[in-house]
Design an enzyme around this catalytic site. Structure first.
Site, PDB file in Angstrom:
ATOM      1  N   CYS A   1      40.140  45.313  38.880  1.00  0.00           N
ATOM      2  CA  CYS A   1      40.843  44.898  40.108  1.00  0.00           C
ATOM      3  C   CYS A   1      40.915  46.053  41.101  1.00  0.00           C
ATOM      4  O   CYS A   1      41.466  47.122  40.794  1.00  0.00           O
ATOM      5  CB  CYS A   1      42.234  44.388  39.758  1.00  0.00           C
ATOM      6  SG  CYS A   1      43.290  44.072  41.194  1.00  0.00           S
TER       7      CYS A   1
ATOM      8  N   CYS B   1      44.512  46.959  42.050  1.00  0.00           N
ATOM      9  CA  CYS B   1      45.159  47.709  40.959  1.00  0.00           C
ATOM     10  C   CYS B   1      44.787  49.184  41.034  1.00  0.00           C
ATOM     11  O   CYS B   1      45.632  50.067  40.829  1.00  0.00           O
ATOM     12  CB  CYS B   1      44.753  47.130  39.607  1.00  0.00           C
ATOM     13  SG  CYS B   1      45.179  45.376  39.385  1.00  0.00           S
TER      14      CYS B   1
END
Length: 423
Positions: free
Chosen positions: A19, A22
Site C-alpha cells: 500500500c 501505508c
C-alpha cells in the site's frame, strides 16, 4: 497481542506492505510512537500487517489500508482525521483518557477553553440527562472532548435557564441544548461539534457529511490576495457570524482552498473564486443564479435553497451514477498520463496493442485458412466426381472384360444356331 491486548490501551496501524498510503504514513507513525513514549503516555503504539494476520484484521473490521484504531478494553475507536503526527497524538490522548473530564475551578475552565475551539460541558448533578451525556460521549469521543462542571465554575456571563444542562462554548459565545428545539442530544452534539466557520478540506468535508447540514463554502485560492477572493470569503464569514441563529441548524459555513477537490466532487470545472452550497447526503449542489455582491445576496440565495426555489444540480440518481463512473475512469486515465506519460503508454498501450495483434491475427487466419480449405475441398470434390463417373482402372478393365465375355457367349450361341440351320 490478541490474548493480552485488553490489559493495555493500544494505538494500532493496520497496514499492507504493497500500500502506497501505508508507506507514506510509516515515517509519521514512527514519530508518533517515539513522542508518545517520551510523553509517558499509557498508550502503546504498534502496527500490524493486515495481510499476514487477516483474521485479526477482520475481527476489528479492517476494510482498507491504512486503518488506525485505538483499542480500549472491548471497544475499538476508528481514527478518520488527517494523518499528521499532532492530529494522531491528540486523538490518542483524547480517546485513551476518561470520557467525561471534570473542571474543578474557573482557572481550569479558562485554561481548557483556550485550548479547544469547541467545548461541551455538562452542568449539574446526577440525572437522566447526564446518563445520556455519558452515552453520547462514548460514541463521539473520537471527534471532541466532553467535560463536566458545577454552575459556579462557569464564566459570569453564562446564564442557564435550568439545571441540569448541556452547554457548548464556541465562536466566542455559548449555546444551551434544548431538547424540544434541538431534538436528540447525540444529533445536536454531532451538529455543534464544529465551529461556525471552517477551513474545509477533504477530511472535514467527509466528517461534515454526518451532520446532515448543507455546506455553504467560498471556493477560493488562499495564495491569491485579490479583492474578489477576499470579498467572497468575508461574505461567508459575515453570514456565519451575523445570521447564526437563523441558519445554524441547517447550514455549515467555510471556505475551500482551490477547486481540484470540488471539481471531482461536482464532476464540473468551477471557475474560482465562486460560492457553492453542497448537500453531502445526496451529492446535490446549488450554484447562485447571479453574482453575489454582498451579504444580503448570500442570505437571499440561502433562503431560496430553504424554500425550494433554488435549482438543485447533481444528485445520486442513475444517470448521475453512470456519469460518475465515466468521470472517474476518465480522471484516472488523465492523471496517470499527466504524472507519468511512459507509464500511461505502457499500462494502456500495451494491452491495446496485444488485443489489436490478436484480433488482426484471428481475422487474417480466418481469411487465408478459409481460402486453402475451400481450394482443397473443391479439388477433392472434383477428384471424387471423376472417380464416381469413370471408376478406377481396375473397375474399368473388369467392366470391359465382363462385356467381352457376355458378347462372346452371345456370338457363340448365334453361331451354333446358324450351323444347326445349315445342317
Amino acid at each position: 497481542f490478541k490474548e493480552n491486548r485488553k490489559d493495555d490501551i493500544w494505538l494500532v496501524d493496520f497496514y499492507a506492505p504493497w500500500c502506497g498510503h501505508c508507506k507514506k504514513l510509516e515515517p509519521v507513525w514512527n514519530e508518533v510512537g517515539i513522542e508518545m513514549k517520551n510523553m509517558g503516555s499509557p498508550v502503546k503504539v504498534g502496527k500490524m500487517d493486515a495481510t499476514s494476520f487477516s483474521s485479526i484484521a477482520s475481527e476489528f473490521g479492517v476494510r482498507g489500508y491504512p486503518t488506525i484504531k485505538l483499542l480500549k478494553g472491548d471497544l475499538a475507536y476508528n481514527y478518520r482525521g488527517p494523518r499528521t503526527k499532532d492530529d494522531i497524538i491528540e486523538f490518542a490522548n483524547r480517546v485513551a483518557g476518561p470520557l467525561i473530564r471534570p473542571l474543578p475551578s474557573q482557572h481550569m475552565f479558562e485554561h481548557v477553553q483556550k485550548r479547544h475551539h469547541v467545548l461541551f460541558v455538562y452542568v449539574g448533578g446526577e440525572s437522566p440527562l447526564k446518563e445520556k451525556y455519558i452515552e453520547v460521549a462514548s460514541e463521539l469521543i473520537v471527534y471532541t472532548y466532553f467535560f463536566s462542571a458545577s454552575e459556579d465554575v462557569l464564566p459570569e456571563y453564562v446564564t442557564l435557564p435550568e439545571l441540569p444542562a448541556v452547554v457548548v462554548f464556541k465562536d466566542g459565545t455559548y449555546f444551551v441544548y434544548d431538547e424540544y428545539e434541538d431534538g436528540d442530544l447525540s444529533s445536536w452534539i454531532n451538529r455543534e461539534r464544529f465551529q461556525g466557520y471552517l477551513h474545509v478540506d477533504g477530511f472535514t468535508l467527509y466528517e461534515l457529511g454526518d451532520t446532515g447540514k448543507l455546506l455553504a463554502i467560498a471556493v477560493i485560492d488562499d495564495k491569491n490576495s485579490s479583492v474578489e477572493h477576499t470579498r467572497l470569503k468575508s461574505i461567508i464569514q459575515e453570514v456565519a457570524r451575523d445570521y447564526r441563529d437563523h441558519f445554524h441548524r441547517d447550514f455549515q459555513f467555510g471556505h475551500m482552498d482551490g477547486n481540484d477537490y470540488i471539481n471531482s466532487l461536482l464532476m464540473d470545472d468551477l471557475t474560482i473564486p465562486t460560492i457553492v452550497v453542497l448537500n453531502t447526503s445526496n451529492q446535490q449542489y446549488f450554484l447562485p443564479d447571479r453574482h453575489i455582491e454582498n451579504t444580503e445576496d448570500m442570505v437571499q440565495f440561502i433562503n431560496h435553497i430553504l424554500d425550494g426555489t433554488a435549482e438543485a444540480q447533481g444528485g445520486d440518481g442513475l444517470l448521475q451514477r453512470i456519469k460518475r463512473v465515466v468521470y472517474d475512469a476518465k480522471s484516472t486515465v488523465v492523471s496517470v498520463f499527466k504524472s507519468s506519460p511512459l507509464l500511461g503508454c505502457f499500462l494502456f498501450g500495451l494491452p491495446l496493442g496485444v488485443i489489436s495483434i490478436m484480433c488482426y491475427g484471428i481475422c487474417t487466419a480466418d481469411t487465408d485458412g478459409g481460402g486453402v480449405d475451400e481450394h482443397e475441398a473443391a479439388k477433392k470434390e472434383n477428384d471424387d466426381r471423376e472417380l464416381t463417373d469413370e471408376g478406377s482402372e481396375e473397375e474399368q478393365e473388369e467392366e470391359k472384360n465382363g462385356k467381352y465375355t457376355e458378347l462372346s457367349d452371345g456370338e457363340l450361341k448365334q453361331k451354333d444356331i446358324m450351323e444347326k440351320k445349315k445342317d
